[in-house]
Structure formats: structure tokens, C-alpha cells
Enzyme design. Sequence first.
Site, PDB file in Angstrom:
ATOM      1  N   ASP A 283       0.768  -1.448  -0.067  1.00  0.00           N
ATOM      2  CA  ASP A 283       0.173  -0.078   0.083  1.00  0.00           C
ATOM      3  C   ASP A 283       0.942   1.302   0.116  1.00  0.00           C
ATOM      4  O   ASP A 283       2.145   1.094  -0.045  1.00  0.00           O
ATOM      5  CB  ASP A 283      -0.913   0.041   1.026  1.00  0.00           C
ATOM      6  CG  ASP A 283      -2.260   0.640   0.766  1.00  0.00           C
ATOM      7  OD1 ASP A 283      -2.210   1.726   0.173  1.00  0.00           O
ATOM      8  OD2 ASP A 283      -3.333   0.427   1.568  1.00  0.00           O
ATOM      9  N   HIS A 284       0.317   2.591  -0.105  1.00  0.00           N
ATOM     10  CA  HIS A 284       1.151   3.703  -0.501  1.00  0.00           C
ATOM     11  C   HIS A 284       1.783   3.929   0.771  1.00  0.00           C
ATOM     12  O   HIS A 284       1.559   4.190   2.100  1.00  0.00           O
ATOM     13  CB  HIS A 284       0.227   4.779  -0.698  1.00  0.00           C
ATOM     14  CG  HIS A 284       0.680   6.038  -1.105  1.00  0.00           C
ATOM     15  ND1 HIS A 284       1.366   6.949  -0.417  1.00  0.00           N
ATOM     16  CD2 HIS A 284       0.540   6.348  -2.679  1.00  0.00           C
ATOM     17  CE1 HIS A 284       1.675   8.033  -1.052  1.00  0.00           C
ATOM     18  NE2 HIS A 284       1.360   7.642  -2.344  1.00  0.00           N
TER      19      HIS A 284
END
Length: 765
Positions: A283-284
Site C-alpha cells: 500500500d502507499h
Amino acid sequence: MRLLSTLALAASLVCTPALAGPAPAAAGDKNAFIADLIGKMTLEEKIGQLRLISIGQDMPQPQLIKEIAAGRVGGTFNSVTRADNRPLQDAAAQQSRLKIPIFFAYDVVHGHRTVFPISLGLASSWDMAVVEQAARISGKEASADGLDATFAPMVDISRDPRWGRTSEGFGEDPHLVSQCARASVRGFQGASPANPDSVMAFVKHFALYGAVEGGRDYNTVDMSPQRMYQDYLPPYRAGLDAGAGGVMIALNSVNGVPATSNKWLLRDLLRKEWGFKGVTVSDHGAIDELLRHGVADNGRQAARLAIEAGVDMSMADSRYLEQLPDLVKSGEVPVRLIDEAVREVLGAKYDMGLFQDPYRRIGTAAQDPADVNAESRLHRAEARTAARKSLVLLENRNQTLPLKKGGTVAVIGPLADAPIDIMGSWSAAGKATQSVTLLQGMRDALAGRGQVRYARGANMTDDERVVGYLNFLNWDNPEVVQDKRSPGEMIAEAVETARQADTIVVAVGESRGMSHEASSRTTLSLPGSQQTLLRALRTTGKPLVVVLMNGRPLTINWERDNADALLEAWYPGTEGGHAIADVLFGDENPSGKLPISFPRSLGQIPTYYNHLRIGRPFTPGKPPNYTSQYFEEESGPLYPFGYGLSYTTFSLSDVALSGQTLPRNGQITASVTVKNTGTREGETVVQLYIQDVTASVVRPVKELKDFRKVMLKPGESRVVSFPIGEDKLRFYNGKLEYVAEPGDFNVQVGLDSASVRQQRFTLQP
């Protein structure tokens, strides 16, 4: 399926255009093609393939083009038009040394340009054809904009509605969420993710993200292996078994080990036990967050932990680029791990069809749409149908609904004319200017036959701190815009408007930002401004129809007791206003059922229906003392899982079993007769639950195992049959063995999880 031993599992949880020509067409050539390509790559080019960069958010386009041309980027996200993506692909396919194409991804969760109901709404349809079609159209629209992949479906089980991302998922039940996961993957990917009108699905968030402690986003998850396997892991597995080519890794820790550095999760479970062959994506910024989790001292260690755990691509990367070259050269990270990750990235691109044609979804400039937001690019009819199916009728006293098309209707509330909010969170490339609000839908439905009067009545909330939070990321174009009038002025106008009408339709709930990532709540009630409005409208004595727009269950005791009709609309999307009007006026008979339980109060959470049995259960009608209950209020949910009314009524016969004994590897059938006992054609969902009466471990009070959605004319009856074999009886025992133990089982069939008919059979040893 290979299972880890309990001891080993517990230990693992606490420890921690083309090159020379087009790719070979035959599937068997994939591995050879990729191996040959990897053999030509430098270490820097390999590491470049592991970087997933957001255009604009992580770096501006000119810099990104240079990085791609240098072979230092494997894919991008958040660029959503062909014109934006083409120069990026040009840099890869024409300027980079090996001309390895990049892929383009986006969070297409419940629609791309046409916005469908949020996932929780789609699950409320209990109609997998609706779920699949929404994803199929989303995939077509996304691919037509040059996208190759979507970070969806989101299949996290959610049992704490305080969590803002409840809106993105399909609810609380493993079986229903798994069915939605399969349907979504089939829809996004179509016959093949290589087809020009399909996108590759990345199942997220792996794993257990919906179980964050206290419903607080990004929080920790501490869970027994048995509960993981039984309740929370099945939807991810279902999506992968349906063919999803990618996995997005969760931001939370799992029993003390962040998912991004969790070898057990990403290697032992995902790769070895489940046999997943696709690509994993962080994820980011999650690799950098390993420092804040406290499992890495510095960026070098974070990069090493992630690549060792099995994180193939680093989203918003800096650590892989900065640290992996020296980690490999020093011998701390074997090049084998880099090659494994690169193999999966290239394999995903191969499966997307990009080695055969890097421009298969981008096309040429001459093929670009003249207007990317053109009305002709939308799928309004399908969105309207999906939204109709997603609406759940919670209350309908004295047959207040459906309304007659005539007279005057007062449409009131902060969500009555809210084109942004009706789309819900993660609305991709949807445009608020193309949304049909409830006000517009009601006007269209009554055109030439009645009158609509409108008043806002209240702001979404009068809490300026909350407004500031919701507008923080959109300060230059705020989504929550306050009416400058005083609350008293707004309510006075609303009451006067209501007095001039025959019926009041009031739209209340949450702004879409209140049911979003990082929008966890400490309360689940309507904001005070909206409660005050409802109470004022009640004093008019006019029929009060409350339409809820929200992304999670709310505590709506007063609303239930005082509304003449109560309709849960969730965030119904582009055609939401028309769909709601269709139901309010009876052009559509509501058939939605809740995919998640509604609690009576915040203190009652968790309220999910399939909880484990206990030694001192509360039993309605019996003394409550020394039983498991809260003494201040009635036990049980306000609205149970699977609940939803219709404009007609249905009856169920007793359950009939084809036999009393189920032999091993055999099958029995449970049948009921469902009858439409009302005066309108309608659709309902017949739900099959099973209870394991006695087992080696404590089992749930009931578990959804199957369901059928049936349409019946007035007076019509139909026999609905459910086959039952060992597959519906299996569970993970104390040794994490997937077994069906001999003994008695209760078969329960109902139109919701609370009101069921029951019979018993025995599974033979």
C-alpha cells in the site's frame, strides 16, 4: 490444501511494444519468455520494475517520464486518460533500453466514469449478477481510458462499523463477501485480463485490515489463527481462486508483524499454502512505515524486510530504489529475491497482454475520445438497475410507501441535493456534475404529475472541527460547504416547506468523507444538526420518509421509532437519485437485504450475527440475570444481518430435509416453499444457515452457507432447495485442520438471519 501445524504457525506469527518481437502467444512460453528477459536485465533495471509511482502525487509527469525512460519505474497509478498515459508508455516502449512496457492502475472500486453503488450497497443486492456486471462495466470503462489494473475488489471483513472503510467492503459475512469477491474479479478481468476491455484485479487489503482494533484506521490486528482461517481469510482466497492477478498488502500489523514485512503472510500462506502466482503490491508508502511500526531502524532495513517478506512492488517507492542495489551488492539480500519479485511483475504485465501490445488499451491519439467525460461514455441504465437493487427498506408503517405520483412532496435534508456525496468514497473518475441527486430524481419522477418543494434544512454538521477535517485534503475545492444561515433559519424554512406538502422525504446521513479511509468515528449517530432537523419535521404531523445515505451502519433508534418509512440507500452512485425515486414511488419493489448488522448503540459493538456460542447466552423471554447481555437496553441488533422489507409479503414453509442422515461424501437437500402472500410482484432472498450443534471447538451460533434470490408474483409459490454436503460443514479445528466432524447439525432457513425455520440432520462418522 496444505496446512501449517499450529506450532509452526504460531511461531511464524510472533517471529518474524516489444523487445525483439512480440511475446510468444502460447501460454506455456510465458515462463521461458520472462526468464530470457530477466537474463538481459541489469540489477538497476530489475529494481526499477519493482517501483509503482503515482503521477503528480509522487512526482510530476516530466520527471516520471525520465524515470521510466531510464528503466526505473515498473508501473504508475492515478493517471486516468489515454492522453496522460500515452507519453508514459512511449517512454517505456520506445526510449528505455529493454522497452519493457509499464502498466497503469487506479482505484476503480465501484465504478469508473459511471459510479455504481458503494460495495456495501452492491452486497445489499445479494445478486451476484449485479455485482459482476458493475465490475464488468467498470473494467470496460477503465480499460477504455488506458488503465490496465484496478486496486479492487476490497474484500476485508468488517465487523466494527466505526471503521471508515466499511463502505468499501461487502460486509461482515465470510460467505457473502467471498461470493462478491469472486463476482467482482470475474467482472473486472472478464474472460482474460489480457483482453483490451478488461483490467487486472488486485484483491485488497491482505490481510485482516477490516479487523483493526477499535475500528481505528491503520491500527493493529491481533487475532487467533483459527479466526483468521475461518472468518477473515476466505474472501481473499475466493478472489484469488477466481483468478485475480494481484494482491495489495494491508497497512496493519498482524499479530505484531506488519503485513508489509510478514513472511508468514506473504510467503508461507499466500505463496506456499495458497499457491498464488501473481504480483504483490505494498500500500502507499507502507515500506517506509515499517520504521514507524518500529520493526526497522532505517530505510535500508525496511527495504530488506519488505523484499524478504515477499513485497514485489513498492507503491510510492523510494526505499527499494535507494537501498536494494547496495543490499544486493553487499550480500544482505540475494539477487534471487530480486529476480523472484521481477518475475511476478513481468508475469503480471504478460498476463495483461502488454508484451504483445503495450498500447492495447491506450490506442493511438486519433482514437482518443473527444470528451473523456462525454455522456455517451456512461452506462446509466445499468447503474440505475444496480442502485435499485441495492436499496434496503427498513421500515414502512401503514404502507406509507410507495408514494403516489401526485400532490406535493417536500424534499429536505443536507443530502437531498448532494451530487458529490451520492457517489460515495473512491468514486474513481466519476463526475459530480453527472450525478442524479435525490432532488433531481424526485423532480423527474413527478414531472407533470406533482410538485416538489425543497429546503436544505440543516448543514451536514455544525461541528466546524469536523468540517475542517473533511475538507483538509480539498481545501481549495471543499466538498462540505456550509450554508451561512443560522440553524434556526434553516429549520424554520424546512418546517414551512414541509407544512405545504403532503409528504416529507428527508435525506440524512454522512457526507462521503465521513465514510472514507482515515474517517473512523467514535459515534455512529446522525450529526446533531440532522437530528434536530428530523425532530422538527416530525412535529408537522406529515408522513415522514427518511432516506439514509451512509457508508456504514448507524445507530438510528429514534429514526426507526419516528419515521413512517425508513430506506437505507447507502451511496447509490451516478443514478442514485433516479433509483431512490423509483423505489419511493413503487416503480421498483425494494429487495435489498443488509450485508451487515445494525447495532442499537455504540456500546453494543461488535454486533455481527455469526458470533461464537457461549456458556451463558442471553435467551429472549428468559431471565437475563447472569447471562451475556447489556442490561440497559434490549439485546440483539437493531436490524439483523440479512434483513430487508418489501412492498409485498412473503411466507416460508417449514424446512423439509431429503434425509435425516448425511453420509460421508454424500448429499442431502433442504427445501422450503416460499410464497408471495401480498398484492405485488416482489423479490426476496431465501437464506440458508447451518449450526454445528457439538464440535471439538466452539462454533458460531449460525453461519450463512447459501442463498437464493427469487422473484414471485402475488400468490405465487416456489420450492427453493439447497444441496448440503460436507463442504458446507467444514471448519478449521484446533489444529487448523479443515474438517467436517460427525454429529448433529441444525439447518436454518429464513428471510433474514434472525427469523428462521429449523430442522436437524446428522453427519455420519
